[in-house]
Design a protein around this motif. Structure first.
Motif, PDB file in Angstrom:
ATOM      1  N   TYR A  40       0.823  -1.200   0.000  1.00 37.49           N
ATOM      2  CA  TYR A  40       0.000   0.000   0.000  1.00 37.49           C
ATOM      3  C   TYR A  40       0.866   1.262   0.000  1.00 37.49           C
ATOM      4  O   TYR A  40       1.788   1.416   0.818  1.00 37.49           O
ATOM      5  N   LEU A  41       0.559   2.162  -0.931  1.00 45.36           N
ATOM      6  CA  LEU A  41       1.205   3.469  -1.003  1.00 45.36           C
ATOM      7  C   LEU A  41       0.363   4.544  -0.327  1.00 45.36           C
ATOM      8  O   LEU A  41       0.905   5.496   0.237  1.00 45.36           O
ATOM      9  N   MET A  42      -0.948   4.428  -0.427  1.00 48.74           N
ATOM     10  CA  MET A  42      -1.853   5.375   0.212  1.00 48.74           C
ATOM     11  C   MET A  42      -3.207   4.738   0.420  1.00 48.74           C
ATOM     12  O   MET A  42      -3.594   3.805  -0.294  1.00 48.74           O
ATOM     13  N   VAL A  43      -3.917   5.236   1.422  1.00 46.42           N
ATOM     14  CA  VAL A  43      -5.321   4.879   1.661  1.00 46.42           C
ATOM     15  C   VAL A  43      -6.008   6.142   2.167  1.00 46.42           C
ATOM     16  O   VAL A  43      -5.397   6.948   2.866  1.00 46.42           O
ATOM     17  N   ASN A  44      -7.261   6.326   1.799  1.00 41.91           N
ATOM     18  CA  ASN A  44      -7.965   7.513   2.290  1.00 41.91           C
ATOM     19  C   ASN A  44      -8.771   7.182   3.548  1.00 41.91           C
ATOM     20  O   ASN A  44      -8.806   6.037   4.017  1.00 41.91           O
ATOM     21  N   ASP A  45      -9.410   8.203   4.089  1.00 40.50           N
ATOM     22  CA  ASP A  45     -10.164   8.020   5.336  1.00 40.50           C
ATOM     23  C   ASP A  45     -11.282   6.999   5.179  1.00 40.50           C
ATOM     24  O   ASP A  45     -11.546   6.206   6.095  1.00 40.50           O
ATOM     25  N   ALA A  46     -11.954   7.026   4.023  1.00 43.11           N
ATOM     26  CA  ALA A  46     -13.065   6.090   3.808  1.00 43.11           C
ATOM     27  C   ALA A  46     -12.568   4.649   3.810  1.00 43.11           C
ATOM     28  O   ALA A  46     -13.248   3.743   4.297  1.00 43.11           O
ATOM     29  N   TRP A  47     -11.377   4.419   3.271  1.00 42.23           N
ATOM     30  CA  TRP A  47     -10.787   3.079   3.284  1.00 42.23           C
ATOM     31  C   TRP A  47     -10.533   2.634   4.722  1.00 42.23           C
ATOM     32  O   TRP A  47     -10.787   1.475   5.078  1.00 42.23           O
ATOM     33  N   LEU A  88      -8.867  -0.324   9.882  1.00 39.94           N
ATOM     34  CA  LEU A  88      -7.435  -0.176  10.109  1.00 39.94           C
ATOM     35  C   LEU A  88      -7.035   1.292  10.028  1.00 39.94           C
ATOM     36  O   LEU A  88      -7.706   2.102   9.384  1.00 39.94           O
ATOM     37  N   THR A  89      -5.927   1.640  10.662  1.00 35.35           N
ATOM     38  CA  THR A  89      -5.403   2.990  10.568  1.00 35.35           C
ATOM     39  C   THR A  89      -4.511   3.100   9.336  1.00 35.35           C
ATOM     40  O   THR A  89      -4.038   2.099   8.789  1.00 35.35           O
ATOM     41  N   ARG A  90      -4.272   4.334   8.923  1.00 34.56           N
ATOM     42  CA  ARG A  90      -3.388   4.575   7.793  1.00 34.56           C
ATOM     43  C   ARG A  90      -1.975   4.065   8.091  1.00 34.56           C
ATOM     44  O   ARG A  90      -1.305   3.507   7.231  1.00 34.56           O
ATOM     45  N   GLN A  91      -1.529   4.243   9.343  1.00 34.42           N
ATOM     46  CA  GLN A  91      -0.201   3.786   9.724  1.00 34.42           C
ATOM     47  C   GLN A  91      -0.089   2.265   9.625  1.00 34.42           C
ATOM     48  O   GLN A  91       0.979   1.732   9.318  1.00 34.42           O
ATOM     49  N   ASP A  92      -1.197   1.563   9.905  1.00 38.54           N
ATOM     50  CA  ASP A  92      -1.188   0.105   9.804  1.00 38.54           C
ATOM     51  C   ASP A  92      -1.026  -0.359   8.357  1.00 38.54           C
ATOM     52  O   ASP A  92      -0.428  -1.409   8.097  1.00 38.54           O
ATOM     53  N   ALA A  93      -1.564   0.430   7.424  1.00 40.13           N
ATOM     54  CA  ALA A  93      -1.649  -0.021   6.039  1.00 40.13           C
ATOM     55  C   ALA A  93      -0.430   0.344   5.200  1.00 40.13           C
ATOM     56  O   ALA A  93       0.083  -0.493   4.450  1.00 40.13           O
ATOM     57  N   ILE A  94       0.042   1.595   5.294  1.00 42.02           N
ATOM     58  CA  ILE A  94       1.081   2.078   4.385  1.00 42.02           C
ATOM     59  C   ILE A  94       2.333   1.209   4.503  1.00 42.02           C
ATOM     60  O   ILE A  94       2.868   0.986   5.582  1.00 42.02           O
ATOM     61  N   GLY A  95       2.786   0.708   3.374  1.00 42.64           N
ATOM     62  CA  GLY A  95       3.962  -0.144   3.333  1.00 42.64           C
ATOM     63  C   GLY A  95       3.659  -1.614   3.514  1.00 42.64           C
ATOM     64  O   GLY A  95       4.521  -2.466   3.250  1.00 42.64           O
ATOM     65  N   GLY A  96       2.445  -1.938   3.950  1.00 42.59           N
ATOM     66  CA  GLY A  96       2.072  -3.328   4.151  1.00 42.59           C
ATOM     67  C   GLY A  96       1.563  -3.965   2.870  1.00 42.59           C
ATOM     68  O   GLY A  96       1.092  -3.294   1.950  1.00 42.59           O
ATOM     69  N   LEU A  97       1.644  -5.276   2.807  1.00 40.54           N
ATOM     70  CA  LEU A  97       1.153  -6.013   1.658  1.00 40.54           C
ATOM     71  C   LEU A  97      -0.369  -6.056   1.650  1.00 40.54           C
ATOM     72  O   LEU A  97      -1.004  -5.999   2.713  1.00 40.54           O
TER      73      LEU A  97
END
Length: 284
Positions: free
Chosen positions: A138-145, A151-160
């Protein structure tokens, strides 16, 4: 100093310019002849001018400084810079002025503003938006995601992407993402999604490919936009059930019935009940 991209600005103790290299003159937006002999205070306005006065006073007391400030150019544009300023002393130790090493931050500032604008726009979208690179991270996720997945944005960015599995999904999504990445073609998937303890819903995800030319390595990116289509799915199911009920009702009558808008015998009909098919000799 003449070949460096950083500006070197030499001032005397009163803040009058004694020398400047080409990069500094370019930052100031003036030829060297228009810079030498000019007071440093003539290149700044308002809050930046007040800051420069404080900084020059600090140099006069022999104090080094590092600060961000905006240069006012003759064409009205601003150059946002960081200056690393150091007092200069002669062989006897007497302070004779200062030198500033100036770095242009304008492009970085503009990129930061563009990024903040992009983030505000992305977060104002009610559909879930995310982007992954060619490694499916993940490179980016918005608030709706974040609301959709829990999940939080910090949890997602960089994760598979496999780190955020849907409890209920299907292989079609994995295939769509892989094909969009490898073939660089748009894909659309409709299915039922459920994340963790959150209520499930019917979702439609569109996968958009693009190539990030400024990125190193694998420059392939896929943007995924997921929207809740539960209402549309419910309406479709209700319509299908109504059509099935109507068909059963018409088949239960003793009459042969068909519906058509055809104006020519070769055009198809929209509906024919079983009695009509029997009359036409069409197997069913």
């Amino acid at each position: 100093m003449n070949s460096t991209r950083q500006g070197f600005w030499f001032l005397d103790n009163d803040g009058v310019t004694t020398d400047a290299n080409p990069a500094m003159c370019e930052l100031l937006g003036r030829p060297r002849d228009a810079v030498i002999g000019q007071s440093v205070f003539s290149f700044f306005d308002d809050a930046d001018l007040a800051l420069m006065r404080r900084e020059i006073a600090a140099r006069q007391h022999g104090v080094q400084g590092n600060y961000e400030i905006a240069i006012q150019r003759p064409d009205g544009t601003l150059r946002h810079c960081v200056n690393n300023a150091t007092p200069i002393r002669d062989a006897s130790g007497r302070q004779i002025g200062s030198v500033g090493i100036w770095t242009d931050l304008t492009t970085r500032r503009e990129n930061e503003v563009a990024l903040r604008t992009y983030e505000r726009v992305a977060n104002s979208i009610t559909d879930a938006v995310s982007a992954v690179n060619g490694d499916l991270r993940y490179l980016m996720v918005n608030d709706a995601w974040c609301r959709m997945t829990g999940l939080t944005r910090q949890d997602a960015i960089g994760g598979l992407t496999s780190y955020v599995p849907a409890v209920v999904s299907n292989e079609e999504r994995h295939i769509a993402l892989r094909e969009c990445t490898e073939l660089q073609q748009v894909r659309v998937v409709r299915d039922f999604l459920q994340f963790a303890d959150r209520p499930g819903f019917h979702a439609e995800t569109t996968y958009y490919p693009y190539v990030n030319a400024s990125a190193g390595g694998d420059a392939r990116v896929v943007v995924m936009i997921t929207r809740d289509v539960s209402a549309q799915e419910l309406a479709r199911q209700q319509l299908a059930e109504s059509a099935e009920y109507l068909q059963r009702t018409l088949n239960a009558t003793g009459d042969a019935i068909f519906a058509s808008e055809a104006v020519d015998p070769s055009e198809p009909v929209h509906f024919a009940n079983l009695q009509m098919l029997d009359m036409w000799g069409i197997p069913h």
